[in-house]
Design a protein around this motif. Structure first.
Motif, PDB file in Angstrom:
ATOM      1  N   VAL A   1      39.772  81.332  65.952  1.00  0.00           N
ATOM      2  CA  VAL A   1      39.072  81.982  64.845  1.00  0.00           C
ATOM      3  C   VAL A   1      37.631  82.283  65.227  1.00  0.00           C
ATOM      4  N   ARG A   2      37.036  81.424  66.096  1.00  0.00           N
ATOM      5  CA  ARG A   2      35.627  81.523  66.435  1.00  0.00           C
ATOM      6  C   ARG A   2      35.496  81.925  67.898  1.00  0.00           C
ATOM      7  N   LYS A   3      35.739  83.187  68.223  1.00  0.00           N
ATOM      8  CA  LYS A   3      35.840  83.646  69.605  1.00  0.00           C
ATOM      9  C   LYS A   3      34.497  83.845  70.279  1.00  0.00           C
ATOM     10  N   THR A   4      33.485  84.291  69.538  1.00  0.00           N
ATOM     11  CA  THR A   4      32.188  84.579  70.128  1.00  0.00           C
ATOM     12  C   THR A   4      31.102  84.100  69.188  1.00  0.00           C
ATOM     13  N   PRO A   5      29.857  83.927  69.701  1.00  0.00           N
ATOM     14  CA  PRO A   5      28.760  83.548  68.800  1.00  0.00           C
ATOM     15  C   PRO A   5      28.608  84.531  67.650  1.00  0.00           C
ATOM     16  N   TRP A   6      28.762  85.829  67.920  1.00  0.00           N
ATOM     17  CA  TRP A   6      28.633  86.820  66.840  1.00  0.00           C
ATOM     18  C   TRP A   6      29.710  86.615  65.791  1.00  0.00           C
ATOM     19  N   ARG A   7      30.950  86.386  66.277  1.00  0.00           N
ATOM     20  CA  ARG A   7      32.047  86.180  65.349  1.00  0.00           C
ATOM     21  C   ARG A   7      31.826  84.918  64.515  1.00  0.00           C
ATOM     22  N   ARG A   8      31.294  83.884  65.163  1.00  0.00           N
ATOM     23  CA  ARG A   8      31.024  82.647  64.440  1.00  0.00           C
ATOM     24  C   ARG A   8      30.032  82.879  63.316  1.00  0.00           C
ATOM     25  N   ARG A   9      28.971  83.618  63.627  1.00  0.00           N
ATOM     26  CA  ARG A   9      27.907  83.792  62.634  1.00  0.00           C
ATOM     27  C   ARG A   9      28.370  84.657  61.477  1.00  0.00           C
ATOM     28  N   VAL A  10      29.045  85.766  61.779  1.00  0.00           N
ATOM     29  CA  VAL A  10      29.461  86.672  60.705  1.00  0.00           C
ATOM     30  C   VAL A  10      30.538  86.036  59.852  1.00  0.00           C
TER      31      VAL A  10
ATOM     32  N   GLN B   1      22.473  97.140  56.028  1.00  0.00           N
ATOM     33  CA  GLN B   1      23.559  96.171  55.987  1.00  0.00           C
ATOM     34  C   GLN B   1      23.598  95.404  57.301  1.00  0.00           C
ATOM     35  N   ILE B   2      23.297  94.100  57.241  1.00  0.00           N
ATOM     36  CA  ILE B   2      23.316  93.266  58.437  1.00  0.00           C
ATOM     37  C   ILE B   2      24.749  92.859  58.761  1.00  0.00           C
ATOM     38  N   THR B   3      25.466  92.423  57.751  1.00  0.00           N
ATOM     39  CA  THR B   3      26.893  92.137  57.832  1.00  0.00           C
ATOM     40  C   THR B   3      27.468  92.634  56.508  1.00  0.00           C
ATOM     41  N   PRO B   4      28.784  92.604  56.328  1.00  0.00           N
ATOM     42  CA  PRO B   4      29.332  92.998  55.022  1.00  0.00           C
ATOM     43  C   PRO B   4      28.819  92.147  53.872  1.00  0.00           C
ATOM     44  N   TYR B   5      28.160  91.027  54.192  1.00  0.00           N
ATOM     45  CA  TYR B   5      27.744  90.103  53.157  1.00  0.00           C
ATOM     46  C   TYR B   5      26.233  89.970  53.019  1.00  0.00           C
TER      47      TYR B   5
END
Length: 350
Positions: A101-110, A335-339
């Motif tokens: 689920v947590r493949k990269t630092p970016w993926r972890r943060r978003v 928009q930084i992320t969808p959230y």
């Protein structure tokens, strides 16, 4: 073999602890994902308020902090001079989600921002949804309440209230947000709504109350309403009257509003007339599943915040509403992320 009798899956205490831990980890992720030092400072300030509102969160924070540091992504998590309640038990190491689920630092943060942003949305302007409230609504949701006396309450998104009906009095405490009241007539039992420094008393009428960090507003659709201001005067309102009590200075402002305008928010539309941008954003944040940051050109959030806004906006599309408001004043929405949405004033257009 697991012992479900000792820790049932639906145990409220266990569920609260798990939720607090998940929220604490998401706060860490949100801070790490901030694009600028200013954005990180705003998220940290909101997170400190989140910590202060419940001792349970201090315990969860220490657990999350230890896991975060073990993962090699430590941050300066506690601001100087800010204390966190001491845990009653030693910190416990917990596991992050699986690597798939947590493949990269970016993926972890978003990924972590999904829950963190919803949480930050409530506290970024200084408030936190009262968990002990009898009735409360989440982001983008509305609730219809029928009281034992037949009175009807429409509770807006991001709102919380308590009720107390007795033989001689009908009471409601609006802790946060907005509600429209249609009160069943009963001259023997007044209907009293407490909203911050305002106390509203009626016997049978329809009216709207909005309680936010910056102001409390009462508007009457039908009947008569008496508004008593703590330490001040008592006002008598008739249909179409609206009164505002600002948080700064407690100034009272009176104007007129149509019955049609009062009901539009229940149909998903926000009507504003000459209101500061910061107040409109305060309402829109209840309808956006994420974090809204007001960032002016000077980094202090003071230039765009006070600009006046007039218009009708779709509460079901808060991003478009924010873009329209920002564009009217030469600003923009990023928009930084969808959230996470950052509302900014343009340089040189202040």
């Amino acid at each position: 073999m697991t012992d479900t009798a000792k820790t049932p899956p639906d145990d409220p205490a266990r569920r609260q602890a798990d939720e607090a831990l998940g929220q604490a980890i998401d706060w860490l992720m949100a801070e790490q994902a901030a694009a600028t030092a200013s954005e990180r400072a705003q998220i940290q300030a909101a997170r400190v308020q989140w910590l202060a509102d419940d001792p349970l969160r201090g315990k969860a924070w220490r657990k999350a902090e230890r896991v975060w540091r073990l993962s090699g992504e430590a941050l300066p998590l506690i601001q100087p001079g800010v204390s966190v309640p001491m845990a009653e038990t030693p910190p416990v190491v917990v596991a992050f989600p699986s690597p798939s689920v947590r493949k990269t630092p970016w993926r972890r943060r978003v990924g972590g921002l999904a829950a963190a942003a919803c949480l930050a949305l409530v506290v970024i302007s200084g408030g936190w949804m009262p968990w002990g409230a009898e009735y409360r609504t989440g982001t983008g949701t509305m609730q219809q309440i029928t009281l034992a006396d037949g009175s009807q309450i429409s509770l807006a998104a991001g709102s919380a209230l308590d009720t107390a009906l007795s033989a001689d009095r009908r009471g409601v405490i609006l802790r946060e947000g907005q509600a429209f009241f249609q009160v069943a007539p009963d001259r023997q039992r007044p209907f009293v709504v407490s909203a911050g420094a305002m106390t509203i008393t009626v016997t049978g009428t329809a009216f709207d109350v909005q309680r936010e960090e910056t102001e409390t507003v009462v508007a009457v659709a039908s009947g008569a309403v008496e508004v008593r201001i703590e330490g001040g005067e008592t006002l008598s309102l008739k249909p179409g009257d609206r009164v505002r009590l600002t948080a700064t200075g407690r100034a009272v402002q009176r104007d007129r509003v149509t019955a049609q305008e009062l009901g539009l928010w229940r149909d998903g539309r926000l009507v504003v007339s000459n209101q500061p941008v910061v107040q409109v954003i305060e309402t829109l944040r209840h309808h956006f599943h994420g974090l809204i940051v007001l960032q002016d050109a000077d980094g202090k959030g003071q230039m765009l915040a006070g600009r006046a806004v007039t218009g009708v906006f779709d509460l079901r599309d808060p991003r478009t509403a924010l873009e329209t408001i920002a564009r009217l004043h030469g600003g923009s929405v990023r928009q930084i992320t969808p959230y996470v949405l950052v509302v900014s004033a343009a340089d040189g257009k202040n």
